[in-house]
Design a protein around this motif. Structure first.
Motif, PDB file in Angstrom:
ATOM      1  N   PHE A 206       2.583 102.262  43.610  1.00  0.00           N
ATOM      2  CA  PHE A 206       1.475 101.864  42.742  1.00  0.00           C
ATOM      3  C   PHE A 206       0.320 102.864  42.791  1.00  0.00           C
ATOM      4  CE2 PHE A 206       3.675  97.816  42.971  1.00  0.00           C
ATOM      5  CZ  PHE A 206       3.618  97.443  41.634  1.00  0.00           C
ATOM      6  N   ARG A 211      -0.773 100.620  37.699  1.00  0.00           N
ATOM      7  CA  ARG A 211       0.502 101.105  37.175  1.00  0.00           C
ATOM      8  C   ARG A 211       1.268 101.753  38.330  1.00  0.00           C
ATOM      9  NH1 ARG A 211      -0.570 105.297  32.907  1.00  0.00           N
ATOM     10  NH2 ARG A 211      -2.148 105.840  34.463  1.00  0.00           N
ATOM     11  N   THR A 212       2.578 101.937  38.144  1.00  0.00           N
ATOM     12  CA  THR A 212       3.351 102.672  39.137  1.00  0.00           C
ATOM     13  C   THR A 212       3.478 104.127  38.692  1.00  0.00           C
ATOM     14  OG1 THR A 212       5.440 102.227  38.015  1.00  0.00           O
ATOM     15  CG2 THR A 212       4.744 100.647  39.695  1.00  0.00           C
ATOM     16  N   GLU A 215       5.835 104.402  35.782  1.00  0.00           N
ATOM     17  CA  GLU A 215       5.260 104.026  34.488  1.00  0.00           C
ATOM     18  C   GLU A 215       4.370 105.146  33.955  1.00  0.00           C
ATOM     19  OE1 GLU A 215       5.510  99.299  35.704  1.00  0.00           O
ATOM     20  OE2 GLU A 215       3.585 100.348  35.866  1.00  0.00           O
ATOM     21  N   ASP A 216       3.558 105.706  34.846  1.00  0.00           N
ATOM     22  CA  ASP A 216       2.696 106.826  34.464  1.00  0.00           C
ATOM     23  C   ASP A 216       3.538 108.047  34.096  1.00  0.00           C
ATOM     24  OD1 ASP A 216       0.099 108.126  34.277  1.00  0.00           O
ATOM     25  OD2 ASP A 216       0.786 109.275  36.026  1.00  0.00           O
ATOM     26  N   ALA A 234       2.489 102.743  26.569  1.00  0.00           N
ATOM     27  CA  ALA A 234       2.315 101.634  27.524  1.00  0.00           C
ATOM     28  C   ALA A 234       3.687 101.318  28.082  1.00  0.00           C
ATOM     29  CB  ALA A 234       1.732 100.407  26.824  1.00  0.00           C
ATOM     30  N   THR A 236       6.114  99.392  31.267  1.00  0.00           N
ATOM     31  CA  THR A 236       6.299  98.544  32.441  1.00  0.00           C
ATOM     32  C   THR A 236       7.725  98.765  32.918  1.00  0.00           C
ATOM     33  OG1 THR A 236       4.809  96.869  31.537  1.00  0.00           O
ATOM     34  CG2 THR A 236       6.256  96.178  33.327  1.00  0.00           C
TER      35      THR A 236
ATOM     36  N   THR B 251       2.530  92.963  26.477  1.00  0.00           N
ATOM     37  CA  THR B 251       1.403  93.826  26.152  1.00  0.00           C
ATOM     38  C   THR B 251       0.648  93.121  25.038  1.00  0.00           C
ATOM     39  OG1 THR B 251       2.785  95.730  26.667  1.00  0.00           O
ATOM     40  CG2 THR B 251       0.769  96.164  25.462  1.00  0.00           C
ATOM     41  N   ARG B 300       0.937  91.729  37.697  1.00  0.00           N
ATOM     42  CA  ARG B 300       0.988  93.077  37.104  1.00  0.00           C
ATOM     43  C   ARG B 300      -0.057  93.198  35.978  1.00  0.00           C
ATOM     44  NH1 ARG B 300       4.778  96.967  37.365  1.00  0.00           N
ATOM     45  NH2 ARG B 300       2.823  98.046  37.076  1.00  0.00           N
ATOM     46  N   ARG B 302      -3.019  94.597  34.070  1.00  0.00           N
ATOM     47  CA  ARG B 302      -3.723  95.865  34.053  1.00  0.00           C
ATOM     48  C   ARG B 302      -4.229  96.175  32.654  1.00  0.00           C
ATOM     49  NH1 ARG B 302       1.709  96.029  33.950  1.00  0.00           N
ATOM     50  NH2 ARG B 302       2.782  97.829  33.088  1.00  0.00           N
ATOM     51  N   ASP B 304      -4.476  98.083  29.397  1.00  0.00           N
ATOM     52  CA  ASP B 304      -3.539  98.923  28.655  1.00  0.00           C
ATOM     53  C   ASP B 304      -4.337 100.052  28.013  1.00  0.00           C
ATOM     54  OD1 ASP B 304      -1.789 100.143  26.973  1.00  0.00           O
ATOM     55  OD2 ASP B 304      -1.411  98.388  25.708  1.00  0.00           O
ATOM     56  N   GLU B 312      -1.910  94.468  29.861  1.00  0.00           N
ATOM     57  CA  GLU B 312      -0.496  94.379  30.195  1.00  0.00           C
ATOM     58  C   GLU B 312      -0.346  93.353  31.319  1.00  0.00           C
ATOM     59  OE1 GLU B 312       1.656  98.421  29.820  1.00  0.00           O
ATOM     60  OE2 GLU B 312      -0.352  98.910  30.560  1.00  0.00           O
TER      61      GLU B 312
END
Lengths: 339, 339
Positions: A206, A211-212, A215-216, A234, A236, B251, B300, B302, B304, B312
């Protein structure tokens, strides 16, 4: 056909390394020599390739001398240490790890999308290959982007055990066995919670914003491969109880209208893509259909009526093939022509 | 506390019916009598409730006379046939099937969201309960909608075997057993492809535009329960190899800004919601945590950053509890106060 080249494979004993060995065997690229390298822990093993048993050694000073190109399927830390040494010894590197993916002077390549970028390897001696989800999605999204200008992508990534390596496959198998036999599984180490018959919304580590890194990474890698710095993403990512076969559920918006029927036709003509899209007959992409296929499967294509110019679709691929080994060997083939 | 009422349960022997029996046992609603009904095939069975063994009969003319309210957990065709008859015999109906959900003069109710709408039961003698995903999502989305005005929701629904009924649970178990023992599983009938260690992007039947009725139903039911006729929804539903526990990756975009931190605080104070959101400590919603929980789990959360006012989040719930039995019994409790 390019002239025979001498190739090294770093991380040969891992899940991706073995898939690269298979892909090299299927490639028409002529090899004058194949050197297998792995961590000290795995050195001494022997692996079969083209009917011969090849020894696996630990990388050492001079290991890349006389080698034209190396494929690295090792952790980022290994790539950061050994890729510059390899290049100093005259060996170009195709790297599977995230180590160099976002470096401005390192090309990040999916050959169907931006193969010509391999030319840029001379700056650092490295060409990077994206993560499996970014590789598969960019093959599908590139033709859509060229036709209609992608504006925003919302993606749910469903990652199989295989994309977390060998120990994750073992964890899923052991947990499923235990549960089917009425035993409570022991805590696994490869996936942070029980994976069998569960969904774990954590792939990677994370970041501060929740975000992880997976995901990034999808967002930044897609932008670089597609040459679309303004693309909004976006994502997940979830780990799902599937051994092999990586899936992404995608909703995209485009700058210009692109009806689903036109997108389907376009994708049918696109390299590296197989359209499986006759849902009423039960034909759509699924992990069980993607295993051992070099192509990226796409289906469930439909107009997204919830936005003005939107498309919905689903993408499935083999995380060890196009998500890793196939892409690495395709890059190597391009690179070989430049050496 | 309302006065004791006489209740009938139609479809008592199914997966949802048995969960309703449990939920009635946990409810504080006093029952003067409980009549169990099921298809002719299941009639004759006996089911335990509150320490007694109750006989199961097939519905017949007069079966609802003297019964105050019935919960229907039967297919839509059964509800269409028997709900009007029950009401003609003076028995109000709480229906789990899709039969009446979108009828303008039938309330579609999630008590935490629009409980007062139960009052409208008198028009047709029916209150409908939404599908499991719509029930769970509306519990989480209602407070966000009230605070910031939901504009558009993109949802990936990950449906467990249980939401396809008992035979789907058996199919998943048999397939997993076969695969773990090296046997190729026979084709299943409850899910159209192998589900074990696979993902099947089909929940329900396909409509002409390529969406499934489950995907369409989520959109129309969310709009009705939330009282948000303009809400735009894009949904993709997949069947996943999980026995119990329904997940949705969401989302959302809102008309007014609502940072993730504020949304988290709001949800912590919202009825029927449990916030599990410390991802760095491995705390997030998962199917294995939702089983047997009446609450809807959310995490989760966050911001967006791919859209101007976006959020999200991930929602997980027990499709047999809040997704079905819990909601049905909550509606019955409200209804009992009006009879």
């Amino acid at each position: 056909m390019s002239k025979p080249i001498s190739v090294a494979l770093v991380g040969a004993t891992g899940l991706v390394g073995r898939a690269v060995l298979d892909a090299l065997g299927e490639s028409s690229l002529p090899l004058s020599r194949l050197t297998l390298l792995a961590s000290a822990r795995s050195a001494g093993t022997r692996l079969e390739h083209a009917g011969a048993e090849l020894p696996v050694a630990a990388p050492a000073e001079g290991a890349f001398r006389g080698v034209d190109a190396a494929i690295f399927c090792a952790p980022a830390a290994v790539a950061r240490e050994w890729a510059p040494r390899a290049w100093a010894e005259g060996c170009a590197v195709v790297d599977a790890s995230p180590a160099f993916r976002l470096e401005a002077d390192v090309p990040l390549v999916v050959p169907e999308v931006n193969g010509a970028a391999v030319d840029g390897f001379r700056a650092r001696g490295v060409v990077a290959s994206p993560g499996g989800a970014a590789a598969a999605l960019s093959v599908v999204l590139a033709p859509l982007h060229a036709a209609a200008g992608l504006d925003r992508v919302v993606a749910t990534l469903l990652e199989p055990a295989a994309s977390a390596g060998h120990r994750a496959l073992q964890q899923l198998e052991r947990e499923a066995m235990d549960l089917m036999n009425g035993r409570e599984p022991e805590a696994g180490v490869a996936v942070p919670h029980r994976l069998a018959f569960n969904l774990v919304p954590q792939v990677g580590a994370f970041l501060e914003d929740g975000r992880t890194d997976a995901e990034d990474g999808l967002a930044t890698e897609l932008r670089k491969v597609l040459g679309a710095p303004g693309l909004r993403v976006a994502a997940t990512a979830l780990r799902v109880p599937v051994f092999y076969g990586q899936a992404a559920v995608v909703t995209a918006s485009t700058a210009r209208a692109l009806p689903a029927a036109a997108a389907r036709d376009l994708l049918r003509r696109s390299p590296g893509v197989k359209v499986l899209d006759a849902p009423a007959e039960g034909v759509y992409p699924m992990p069980m259909l993607a295993v051992n296929d070099d192509a990226v499967l796409v289906g469930r294509l439909r107009d997204d009526r919830s936005q003005e110019r939107g498309l919905e679709l689903m993408v499935v691929s083999d995380e060890l093939r196009k998500g890793a080994a196939t892409n690495l060997v395709q890059i190597l083939e391009r690179l070989a022509a430049l050496l």
